[in-house]
Design a protein around this motif. Structure first.
Motif, short mmCIF file in Angstrom:
data_model
loop_
_atom_site.label_atom_id
_atom_site.label_comp_id
_atom_site.label_asym_id
_atom_site.label_seq_id
_atom_site.Cartn_x
_atom_site.Cartn_y
_atom_site.Cartn_z
N LYS A 296 -19.22 -85.63 -79.83
CA LYS A 296 -19.69 -86.53 -80.88
C LYS A 296 -19.06 -86.22 -82.23
CE LYS A 296 -24.19 -87.00 -78.57
NZ LYS A 296 -25.65 -86.75 -78.70
N ASN A 297 -18.46 -85.03 -82.36
CA ASN A 297 -17.81 -84.64 -83.60
C ASN A 297 -16.58 -85.52 -83.85
OD1 ASN A 297 -15.51 -82.79 -84.91
ND2 ASN A 297 -17.49 -82.11 -85.68
N SER A 298 -16.40 -85.97 -85.10
CA SER A 298 -15.31 -86.90 -85.41
C SER A 298 -13.94 -86.28 -85.19
CB SER A 298 -15.43 -87.38 -86.86
OG SER A 298 -15.39 -86.28 -87.77
N VAL A 299 -13.79 -84.98 -85.48
CA VAL A 299 -12.50 -84.32 -85.27
C VAL A 299 -12.19 -84.24 -83.78
CG1 VAL A 299 -11.21 -82.17 -85.56
CG2 VAL A 299 -12.66 -83.00 -87.41
N VAL A 300 -13.19 -83.87 -82.99
CA VAL A 300 -13.00 -83.79 -81.54
C VAL A 300 -12.64 -85.16 -80.97
CG1 VAL A 300 -14.13 -83.29 -79.34
CG2 VAL A 300 -14.51 -81.79 -81.31
N GLN A 301 -13.31 -86.21 -81.48
CA GLN A 301 -13.01 -87.56 -81.02
C GLN A 301 -11.56 -87.93 -81.32
OE1 GLN A 301 -15.91 -90.06 -82.92
NE2 GLN A 301 -17.60 -89.37 -81.63
N GLY A 302 -11.06 -87.49 -82.50
CA GLY A 302 -9.67 -87.75 -82.84
C GLY A 302 -8.71 -87.04 -81.90
N TRP A 303 -9.04 -85.80 -81.52
CA TRP A 303 -8.20 -85.06 -80.57
C TRP A 303 -8.19 -85.74 -79.21
CZ3 TRP A 303 -10.45 -79.57 -81.96
CH2 TRP A 303 -9.85 -79.13 -83.14
N VAL A 304 -9.33 -86.27 -78.80
CA VAL A 304 -9.40 -86.95 -77.49
C VAL A 304 -8.55 -88.22 -77.53
CG1 VAL A 304 -10.93 -88.16 -75.89
CG2 VAL A 304 -11.64 -85.98 -76.89
N ARG A 305 -8.68 -89.00 -78.61
CA ARG A 305 -7.92 -90.25 -78.73
C ARG A 305 -6.41 -89.98 -78.75
NH1 ARG A 305 -12.14 -91.73 -82.35
NH2 ARG A 305 -10.85 -91.03 -84.11
N ALA A 306 -6.03 -88.84 -79.34
CA ALA A 306 -4.61 -88.50 -79.43
C ALA A 306 -4.11 -87.76 -78.19
CB ALA A 306 -4.37 -87.65 -80.68
N ASN A 307 -4.98 -87.64 -77.19
CA ASN A 307 -4.63 -86.93 -75.94
C ASN A 307 -4.28 -85.47 -76.19
OD1 ASN A 307 -5.03 -89.07 -74.14
ND2 ASN A 307 -3.00 -89.90 -74.57
N ILE A 308 -4.81 -84.91 -77.26
CA ILE A 308 -4.66 -83.47 -77.50
C ILE A 308 -5.66 -82.72 -76.63
CG2 ILE A 308 -4.94 -81.65 -79.23
CD1 ILE A 308 -3.92 -83.63 -81.32
N LEU A 309 -6.84 -83.30 -76.48
CA LEU A 309 -7.82 -82.78 -75.53
C LEU A 309 -7.95 -83.77 -74.38
CD1 LEU A 309 -10.72 -81.40 -77.79
CD2 LEU A 309 -8.80 -80.16 -76.75
N ILE A 310 -7.80 -83.28 -73.16
CA ILE A 310 -7.87 -84.11 -71.97
C ILE A 310 -9.16 -83.79 -71.23
CG2 ILE A 310 -6.69 -84.84 -69.88
CD1 ILE A 310 -5.09 -85.34 -72.42
N GLN A 311 -9.94 -84.83 -70.94
CA GLN A 311 -11.19 -84.65 -70.22
C GLN A 311 -11.00 -84.80 -68.72
OE1 GLN A 311 -14.69 -86.58 -72.30
NE2 GLN A 311 -13.06 -87.77 -73.23
N GLY A 312 -11.74 -83.99 -67.96
CA GLY A 312 -11.75 -84.13 -66.52
C GLY A 312 -10.50 -83.60 -65.86
N GLU A 313 -10.11 -84.23 -64.77
CA GLU A 313 -9.04 -83.72 -63.92
C GLU A 313 -7.69 -84.36 -64.23
OE1 GLU A 313 -9.71 -81.32 -61.98
OE2 GLU A 313 -11.88 -81.39 -62.10
N ALA A 314 -7.56 -85.07 -65.36
CA ALA A 314 -6.34 -85.85 -65.63
C ALA A 314 -5.12 -84.97 -65.85
CB ALA A 314 -6.56 -86.75 -66.85
N ALA A 315 -5.31 -83.78 -66.43
CA ALA A 315 -4.17 -82.95 -66.78
C ALA A 315 -3.74 -82.10 -65.58
CB ALA A 315 -4.51 -82.05 -67.96
N THR A 316 -2.47 -81.76 -65.54
CA THR A 316 -1.94 -80.90 -64.48
C THR A 316 -1.79 -79.48 -65.00
OG1 THR A 316 0.30 -81.46 -65.14
CG2 THR A 316 -0.70 -82.80 -63.40
N ALA A 317 -2.84 -78.97 -65.56
CA ALA A 317 -2.81 -77.62 -66.14
C ALA A 317 -3.42 -76.64 -65.16
CB ALA A 317 -3.59 -77.59 -67.46
N GLN A 318 -3.15 -75.37 -65.42
CA GLN A 318 -3.73 -74.31 -64.59
C GLN A 318 -5.20 -74.17 -64.92
OE1 GLN A 318 -2.00 -70.50 -65.27
NE2 GLN A 318 -3.39 -69.45 -63.91
#
Length: 203
Positions: free
Chosen positions: A35-57
């Motif tokens: 709900k934090n506005s900064v976190v929302q900005g990171w999500v919109r910019a794909n800096i933070l990826i939710q769930g299983e979408a990323a191919t990270a370790q």
């Protein structure tokens, strides 16, 4: 929720949790944090990826646990603040612990280490402020002659540094001091903390 930090470096969430880059981490209170506005900005910019979408370790130890007591912005001196995530990183670095061992720390002990890190950061900030004041006083003295005024100003600067009551309250709560709160004065907080630490040392 599993979250991946897609940034080049670590990112600090509002609660002080630090997400290491390129690793999928389990964030316990994501529903509130997103709900934090900064976190929302990171999500919109794909800096933070939710769930299983990323191919990270995937790693449950990729997140440095923060604080449930301290504010997201911690004041050091004269309006100078640092993010709680920076305090967490400083405390972790000073502890010499691995991410896993840091996260396994007792919550009270972790809060004490965070409070100690804040005091170290504050001491560094005070030293920087004093150095700046000393340089300004030296410039003034060279133009007007030495009359002892520079030393007096430097002393006043050191004595005038405000205590961060929030940090003292957090440390007192971490030591399980009963009844502690923001209504306590700085002197009472210091005395209670000193007594609690003395008893802890005896035990």
């Amino acid at each position: 929720m599993k979250i991946t930090n897609n940034h080049k470096g670590p990112l600090g969430l509002p609660d002080g949790t630090v997400l290491l880059p390129g690793v999928q981490s389990l964030v316990q209170n994501w529903e509130q944090l997103k709900k934090n506005s900064v976190v929302q900005g990171w999500v919109r910019a794909n800096i933070l990826i939710q769930g299983e979408a990323a191919t990270a370790q995937t790693s449950s130890s990729a997140t440095l646990l923060g604080s449930s007591i301290l504010p997201t912005q911690v004041e050091l001196v004269d309006g100078l603040t640092v993010q709680l995530s920076e305090v967490v990183r400083a405390a972790h670095d000073a502890s010499g612990l691995s991410v896993e061992d840091w996260n396994r720390l007792d919550e009270v002990l972790r809060e004490v280490k965070l409070a100690d890190a804040i005091e170290r950061l504050r001491s560094e900030a005070i030293a920087d402020v004093d150095a700046m004041k000393g340089g300004a006083a030296g410039t003034s003295d060279s133009g007007e002659g030495s009359d002892g005024g520079g030393d007096a100003d430097a002393g006043a600067g050191a004595d005038g540094v405000p205590e961060d009551k929030g940090v003292l309250v957090a440390k007192a709560k971490a030591l399980n001091i009963p009844g502690v709160g923001s209504h306590w004065g700085v002197g009472k907080l210091k005395e209670a903390i000193a007594d609690a630490e003395a008893k802890k040392g005896e035990g």
